[in-house]
Design a protein around this motif. Structure first.
Motif, PDB file in Angstrom:
ATOM      1  N   SER A 162       0.802  -1.246   0.000  1.00  0.00           N
ATOM      2  CA  SER A 162       0.000   0.000   0.000  1.00  0.00           C
ATOM      3  C   SER A 162       0.821   1.276   0.000  1.00  0.00           C
ATOM      4  O   SER A 162       0.289   2.364  -0.183  1.00  0.00           O
ATOM      5  N   PHE A 197       4.849   1.098   4.128  1.00  0.00           N
ATOM      6  CA  PHE A 197       6.199   0.617   4.461  1.00  0.00           C
ATOM      7  C   PHE A 197       7.251   1.342   3.628  1.00  0.00           C
ATOM      8  O   PHE A 197       8.283   1.774   4.126  1.00  0.00           O
ATOM      9  N   SER A 238       9.852  -8.540  10.527  1.00  0.00           N
ATOM     10  CA  SER A 238      11.034  -8.446   9.652  1.00  0.00           C
ATOM     11  C   SER A 238      11.438  -6.990   9.492  1.00  0.00           C
ATOM     12  O   SER A 238      11.650  -6.489   8.382  1.00  0.00           O
ATOM     13  N   MET A 285       4.332 -10.432   5.869  1.00  0.00           N
ATOM     14  CA  MET A 285       4.992  -9.519   4.932  1.00  0.00           C
ATOM     15  C   MET A 285       6.501  -9.463   5.140  1.00  0.00           C
ATOM     16  O   MET A 285       6.979  -9.425   6.261  1.00  0.00           O
ATOM     17  N   VAL A 304      12.109  -9.307  -1.128  1.00  0.00           N
ATOM     18  CA  VAL A 304      13.049  -8.977  -2.222  1.00  0.00           C
ATOM     19  C   VAL A 304      14.322  -9.814  -2.111  1.00  0.00           C
ATOM     20  O   VAL A 304      15.153  -9.818  -3.023  1.00  0.00           O
TER      21      VAL A 304
HETATM   22  C1  2YW Z   1      18.928  -9.141   1.139  1.00  0.00           C
HETATM   23  O1  2YW Z   1      17.731  -9.020   1.916  1.00  0.00           O
HETATM   24  C2  2YW Z   1      17.009  -7.897   1.712  1.00  0.00           C
HETATM   25  O2  2YW Z   1      17.304  -7.086   0.893  1.00  0.00           O
HETATM   26  C3  2YW Z   1      15.824  -7.728   2.553  1.00  0.00           C
HETATM   27  C4  2YW Z   1      15.069  -6.564   2.458  1.00  0.00           C
HETATM   28  C5  2YW Z   1      13.958  -6.401   3.283  1.00  0.00           C
HETATM   29  C6  2YW Z   1      13.619  -7.420   4.176  1.00  0.00           C
HETATM   30  C7  2YW Z   1      12.520  -7.296   5.128  1.00  0.00           C
HETATM   31  C8  2YW Z   1      11.295  -6.711   4.567  1.00  0.00           C
HETATM   32  N1  2YW Z   1      10.406  -6.652   5.712  1.00  0.00           N
HETATM   33  C9  2YW Z   1       9.190  -6.162   5.620  1.00  0.00           C
HETATM   34  N2  2YW Z   1       8.582  -5.778   4.476  1.00  0.00           N
HETATM   35  C10 2YW Z   1       7.389  -5.271   4.890  1.00  0.00           C
HETATM   36  C11 2YW Z   1       6.352  -4.656   4.175  1.00  0.00           C
HETATM   37  C12 2YW Z   1       5.266  -4.136   4.885  1.00  0.00           C
HETATM   38  N3  2YW Z   1       4.276  -3.496   4.193  1.00  0.00           N
HETATM   39  C13 2YW Z   1       3.253  -2.921   4.885  1.00  0.00           C
HETATM   40  N4  2YW Z   1       2.276  -2.260   4.213  1.00  0.00           N
HETATM   41  N5  2YW Z   1       3.182  -2.962   6.251  1.00  0.00           N
HETATM   42  C14 2YW Z   1       4.100  -3.611   6.991  1.00  0.00           C
HETATM   43  O3  2YW Z   1       3.995  -3.636   8.238  1.00  0.00           O
HETATM   44  C15 2YW Z   1       5.214  -4.226   6.302  1.00  0.00           C
HETATM   45  C16 2YW Z   1       6.233  -4.878   7.013  1.00  0.00           C
HETATM   46  C17 2YW Z   1       7.310  -5.382   6.299  1.00  0.00           C
HETATM   47  N6  2YW Z   1       8.444  -5.953   6.711  1.00  0.00           N
HETATM   48  C18 2YW Z   1      14.353  -8.585   4.260  1.00  0.00           C
HETATM   49  C19 2YW Z   1      15.462  -8.740   3.440  1.00  0.00           C
END
Ligand code: 2YW
Length: 372
Positions: free
Chosen positions: A94, A97, A221, A249, A271
């Motif tokens: 959305s 984040f 995360s 997520m 990702v």
């Molecule tokens: C090499 O590894 C990487 O690049 C890498 C990048 C990001 C994450 C973690 C991503 N974590 C994460 N994405 C998310 C996306 C989200 N979107 C919404 N709307 N609300 C959330 O509350 C939310 C929480 C998240 N937590 C993990 C690994």
């Protein structure tokens, strides 16, 4: 019609389950990993690559697509499916984040979030209604509510106020969705509450009471420890209705996927597989392989001896190491293909294991071989 979740089989010994999400753009077998295509492309993959590897649904990002190519072109293209020639389901995050993790000078208020684009510094204002409007223009099959994702170290008071505002935003987005979205589009609520179980319970109960088409666990995360993630995951997932899809997520490593699905989660995205591929790291049945290591200089064996993907069937570790060292784009492409295939195949094996009540056996076998 909005999506329908069909529960097929619950694992005998865990909360894991096999199901199918029926959407207007196609069926999604669960548990499933969703490749991330932030700006309308899963980086270096063609849509034929994605179909060949078994991708059933991909992600797009409201924040990124709104900034580039922008909604004028998106609308003229007839939506993202047509624009990128992907005729299977698309889930869009959305923007909440991304605004908090990417944009500069963001200012949050009850009405929404003022932010400056990370691309050119231009000023923008997202509200829950605006986020749904953009996801409508994208023709997203599964839309996410506009929320604030707080980081793992936020204080109790900040998390409480943020979670309560996210609930008010969820209601505003849902009302706008009911009045403006196409009937085939679905909307998920997002449970927040940080690392505080009392806040998680309030968020889950109030979000479920609004009756969304599915529910995601947000605010994970984001820097918490693995133990904290698993603790909040196992506390929150059972608070979500069994007859709707559940989405964790930002989850992308094999262990986080196993733990999520074991808790009863149906969908996950990250990702990670494509990002680490571009940095020369592969996920294999025997753990991570950092292909740049000199170890692989004269290793003419396949990247993963147990993988039958295009990369593992046609190229050696030595060649992949050469491509990555020479910064050849083909290296990023071949490793991305394999990493996505690896996670999608793992999900397929998990679905099969659940059908045979052997999820825990498969998890144990996978962990031992992977080196967890
Ligand atoms: C090499 O590894 C990487 O690049 C890498 C990048 C990001 C994450 C973690 C991503 N974590 C994460 N994405 C998310 C996306 C989200 N979107 C919404 N709307 N609300 C959330 O509350 C939310 C929480 C998240 N937590 C993990 C690994």
């Amino acid at each position: 019609m909005p999506l329908k979740y069909e529960l097929i089989k619950k694992d005998k010994y865990t909360n894991a389950r096999v199901g199918v999400i029926h959407t207007a753009s196609g069926d999604i077998p669960t548990p499933i990993f969703m490749p991330v295509g932030t700006v309308g492309t899963v980086k270096t993959m063609t849509v034929d690559d994605l179909k060949e590897m078994g991708a059933k649904i991909i992600l797009g990002n409201t924040y990124h697509l709104y900034l580039k190519p922008g909604m004028d072109i998106m609308k003229k293209a007839g939506g993202l499916h047509k624009f990128m020639n992907w005729d299977r389901p698309i889930l869009t995050d959305s923007g909440g984040f991304q605004v908090f993790s990417l944009a500069d000078n963001r200012k949050i208020s009850e009405d929404g979030v003022m932010f400056r684009s990370h691309i050119d510094g231009s000023k923008h204002f997202f509200t829950p209604e605006k986020s749904i409007e953009i996801q409508n223009d994208i023709h997203s099959d599964i839309m996410m509510s506009f929320d604030e994702c707080v980081d793992a170290n936020a204080s109790y008071d900040y998390v409480k106020n943020s979670m309560e505002r996210t609930l008010r935003w969820a209601k505003r987005g849902l009302d706008y969705h009911k009045a403006n979205s196409h009937p085939d589009q679905s909307l998920f609520g997002i449970v927040q509450g940080g690392m505080f179980k009392d806040l998680r319970e309030i968020s889950a109960r109030e979000t479920v009471a609004m009756d969304f088409d599915g529910y995601s666990i947000g605010g994970l995360s984001v820097g918490e420890t693995k133990e904290e993630m698993i603790d909040i995951l196992n506390f929150t997932t059972p608070l979500l209705p069994e007859d709707k899809p559940r989405y964790n997520m930002g989850v992308g490593t094999p262990d986080y996927l196993f733990e999520s699905f074991e808790a009863g989660i149906d969908m996950a995205d990250c990702v990670l597989p494509t990002r680490i591929a571009r940095n020369g790291t592969a996920l294999t049945s025997e753990g991570r392989v950092v292909i740049k290591n000199a170890t692989y200089k004269e290793d003419f064996s396949p990247l993963d001896p147990e993988c039958d993907c295009y990369t593992c069937s046609n190229y050696s570790r030595a060649y992949l190491r050469h491509l990555v060292n020479a910064k050849e784009i083909l290296g990023a492409r071949l490793l991305s293909y394999h990493n996505l295939y690896f996670l999608l195949k793992m999900c397929e094996n998990i679905r099969e294991a659940i059908m045979n009540d052997s999820f825990l056996d498969y998890k144990k076998e996978f962990y031992e071989k992977y080196g967890y």
